[in-house]
Design a protein around this motif. Structure first.
Motif, PDB file in Angstrom:
ATOM      1  N   TYR A   4     -27.494   0.329 -25.156  1.00 43.13           N
ATOM      2  CA  TYR A   4     -28.334  -0.858 -25.032  1.00 43.13           C
ATOM      3  C   TYR A   4     -27.577  -2.011 -24.382  1.00 43.13           C
ATOM      4  O   TYR A   4     -28.117  -2.714 -23.531  1.00 43.13           O
ATOM      5  CB  TYR A   4     -28.862  -1.289 -26.406  1.00 43.13           C
ATOM      6  CG  TYR A   4     -29.763  -0.269 -27.040  1.00 43.13           C
ATOM      7  CD1 TYR A   4     -31.072  -0.117 -26.620  1.00 43.13           C
ATOM      8  CD2 TYR A   4     -29.295   0.556 -28.054  1.00 43.13           C
ATOM      9  CE1 TYR A   4     -31.900   0.812 -27.193  1.00 43.13           C
ATOM     10  CE2 TYR A   4     -30.126   1.500 -28.631  1.00 43.13           C
ATOM     11  CZ  TYR A   4     -31.424   1.624 -28.203  1.00 43.13           C
ATOM     12  OH  TYR A   4     -32.244   2.561 -28.761  1.00 43.13           O
ATOM     13  N   ARG A  33     -38.486   0.422 -21.717  1.00 44.35           N
ATOM     14  CA  ARG A  33     -38.721   0.032 -23.110  1.00 44.35           C
ATOM     15  C   ARG A  33     -37.686  -0.976 -23.594  1.00 44.35           C
ATOM     16  O   ARG A  33     -38.020  -1.952 -24.271  1.00 44.35           O
ATOM     17  CB  ARG A  33     -38.678   1.269 -24.016  1.00 44.35           C
ATOM     18  CG  ARG A  33     -39.949   2.072 -24.018  1.00 44.35           C
ATOM     19  CD  ARG A  33     -39.921   3.248 -25.004  1.00 44.35           C
ATOM     20  NE  ARG A  33     -39.407   2.882 -26.296  1.00 44.35           N
ATOM     21  CZ  ARG A  33     -38.426   3.559 -26.920  1.00 44.35           C
ATOM     22  NH1 ARG A  33     -37.854   4.598 -26.350  1.00 44.35           N
ATOM     23  NH2 ARG A  33     -38.017   3.179 -28.113  1.00 44.35           N
ATOM     24  N   ARG A  36     -38.206  -4.367 -21.817  1.00 46.19           N
ATOM     25  CA  ARG A  36     -39.429  -5.024 -22.290  1.00 46.19           C
ATOM     26  C   ARG A  36     -39.219  -5.593 -23.692  1.00 46.19           C
ATOM     27  O   ARG A  36     -39.592  -6.726 -23.984  1.00 46.19           O
ATOM     28  CB  ARG A  36     -40.590  -4.030 -22.295  1.00 46.19           C
ATOM     29  CG  ARG A  36     -41.911  -4.669 -22.710  1.00 46.19           C
ATOM     30  CD  ARG A  36     -43.067  -3.691 -22.689  1.00 46.19           C
ATOM     31  NE  ARG A  36     -43.246  -3.127 -21.364  1.00 46.19           N
ATOM     32  CZ  ARG A  36     -43.531  -1.845 -21.125  1.00 46.19           C
ATOM     33  NH1 ARG A  36     -43.672  -1.007 -22.125  1.00 46.19           N
ATOM     34  NH2 ARG A  36     -43.683  -1.406 -19.905  1.00 46.19           N
ATOM     35  N   ARG A  37     -38.588  -4.806 -24.551  1.00 42.40           N
ATOM     36  CA  ARG A  37     -38.361  -5.255 -25.924  1.00 42.40           C
ATOM     37  C   ARG A  37     -37.359  -6.410 -25.967  1.00 42.40           C
ATOM     38  O   ARG A  37     -37.532  -7.354 -26.748  1.00 42.40           O
ATOM     39  CB  ARG A  37     -37.865  -4.082 -26.769  1.00 42.40           C
ATOM     40  CG  ARG A  37     -37.792  -4.388 -28.230  1.00 42.40           C
ATOM     41  CD  ARG A  37     -39.175  -4.553 -28.818  1.00 42.40           C
ATOM     42  NE  ARG A  37     -39.025  -4.793 -30.244  1.00 42.40           N
ATOM     43  CZ  ARG A  37     -39.761  -5.602 -30.951  1.00 42.40           C
ATOM     44  NH1 ARG A  37     -40.760  -6.240 -30.387  1.00 42.40           N
ATOM     45  NH2 ARG A  37     -39.543  -5.787 -32.221  1.00 42.40           N
ATOM     46  N   GLU A  40     -39.241  -9.471 -25.047  1.00 42.54           N
ATOM     47  CA  GLU A  40     -40.087  -9.937 -26.143  1.00 42.54           C
ATOM     48  C   GLU A  40     -39.273 -10.696 -27.187  1.00 42.54           C
ATOM     49  O   GLU A  40     -39.738 -11.686 -27.749  1.00 42.54           O
ATOM     50  CB  GLU A  40     -40.789  -8.749 -26.819  1.00 42.54           C
ATOM     51  CG  GLU A  40     -41.859  -8.099 -25.987  1.00 42.54           C
ATOM     52  CD  GLU A  40     -42.383  -6.818 -26.631  1.00 42.54           C
ATOM     53  OE1 GLU A  40     -41.942  -6.469 -27.749  1.00 42.54           O
ATOM     54  OE2 GLU A  40     -43.226  -6.158 -26.003  1.00 42.54           O
ATOM     55  N   MET A  60     -33.990  -4.222 -32.062  1.00 44.49           N
ATOM     56  CA  MET A  60     -35.054  -3.984 -31.093  1.00 44.49           C
ATOM     57  C   MET A  60     -36.089  -2.982 -31.583  1.00 44.49           C
ATOM     58  O   MET A  60     -37.277  -3.141 -31.338  1.00 44.49           O
ATOM     59  CB  MET A  60     -34.447  -3.512 -29.767  1.00 44.49           C
ATOM     60  CG  MET A  60     -33.560  -4.553 -29.114  1.00 44.49           C
ATOM     61  SD  MET A  60     -32.684  -3.901 -27.711  1.00 44.49           S
ATOM     62  CE  MET A  60     -33.837  -4.290 -26.421  1.00 44.49           C
ATOM     63  N   PHE A  61     -35.629  -1.932 -32.222  1.00 44.41           N
ATOM     64  CA  PHE A  61     -36.532  -0.864 -32.642  1.00 44.41           C
ATOM     65  C   PHE A  61     -36.294  -0.528 -34.111  1.00 44.41           C
ATOM     66  O   PHE A  61     -35.717   0.509 -34.429  1.00 44.41           O
ATOM     67  CB  PHE A  61     -36.323   0.384 -31.774  1.00 44.41           C
ATOM     68  CG  PHE A  61     -36.409   0.116 -30.307  1.00 44.41           C
ATOM     69  CD1 PHE A  61     -37.619  -0.150 -29.702  1.00 44.41           C
ATOM     70  CD2 PHE A  61     -35.265   0.109 -29.518  1.00 44.41           C
ATOM     71  CE1 PHE A  61     -37.702  -0.406 -28.356  1.00 44.41           C
ATOM     72  CE2 PHE A  61     -35.334  -0.150 -28.159  1.00 44.41           C
ATOM     73  CZ  PHE A  61     -36.556  -0.407 -27.578  1.00 44.41           C
TER      74      PHE A  61
END
Length: 149
Positions: A4, A33, A36-37, A40, A60-61
């Motif tokens: 990441y 993904r 985009r995350r 956000e 993030m996730f």
């Protein structure tokens, strides 16, 4: 593990998604993904050194607890005893399990999940272990025959 930090760093340097994908060894969908995350959550590249890839993934996730299941597991001790009897199969035990769940107002497992959990339980009880080896890895052959003759 997905890199990441590297994805965010390369993006901040102006690399294309395709270049980031090739550099990090991930799919383009993963790059999209992550970017985009990060957008956000307003995460930008000069990251603190304490933020590792694992911390970023958690931010993030976030993962939902997979241990919390609404479906009732079956009684594996009972199933093990019943499967030893003649004429009793997994399908019959599953139908009994389904009826019991419906009577108690619980959500049952599907047949494939039911069989999967039985298989996992059987592997815990199994006294043997499979060792993966390449064919002929431990075979010793004396092509000359017995040297004593």
């Amino acid at each position: 593990m997905t890199k990441y930090r590297e994805i965010l760093r390369l993006h901040s340097l102006g690399f294309t998604q395709r270049n980031i994908m090739q550099s990090c060894g991930v799919a383009q969908k993963t790059v999209v993904r992550v970017l985009r995350r990060a957008n956000e959550l307003t995460i930008t590249w000069p990251l603190d050194e304490t933020i590792t890839d694992a911390v970023l993934e958690g931010m993030m996730f976030p993962k939902a607890d997979k241990d919390i299941s609404t479906k009732r597991k079956s009684d594996f001790v009972y199933i093990h005893k019943e499967l030893l009897k003649n004429g009793v199969g997994k399908k019959l035990l599953w139908t009994e399990y389904m009826e019991d769940c419906r009577l108690n107002g619980e959500q049952p497992l599907m047949y494939s999940q039911f069989c999967y959990y039985i298989q996992q339980d059987e592997q815990k009880r199994r006294a043997t272990m499979h060792i993966n080896r390449k064919p002929g890895e431990q075979v010793e052959i004396d092509w000359a025959g017995d040297p004593r003759t």
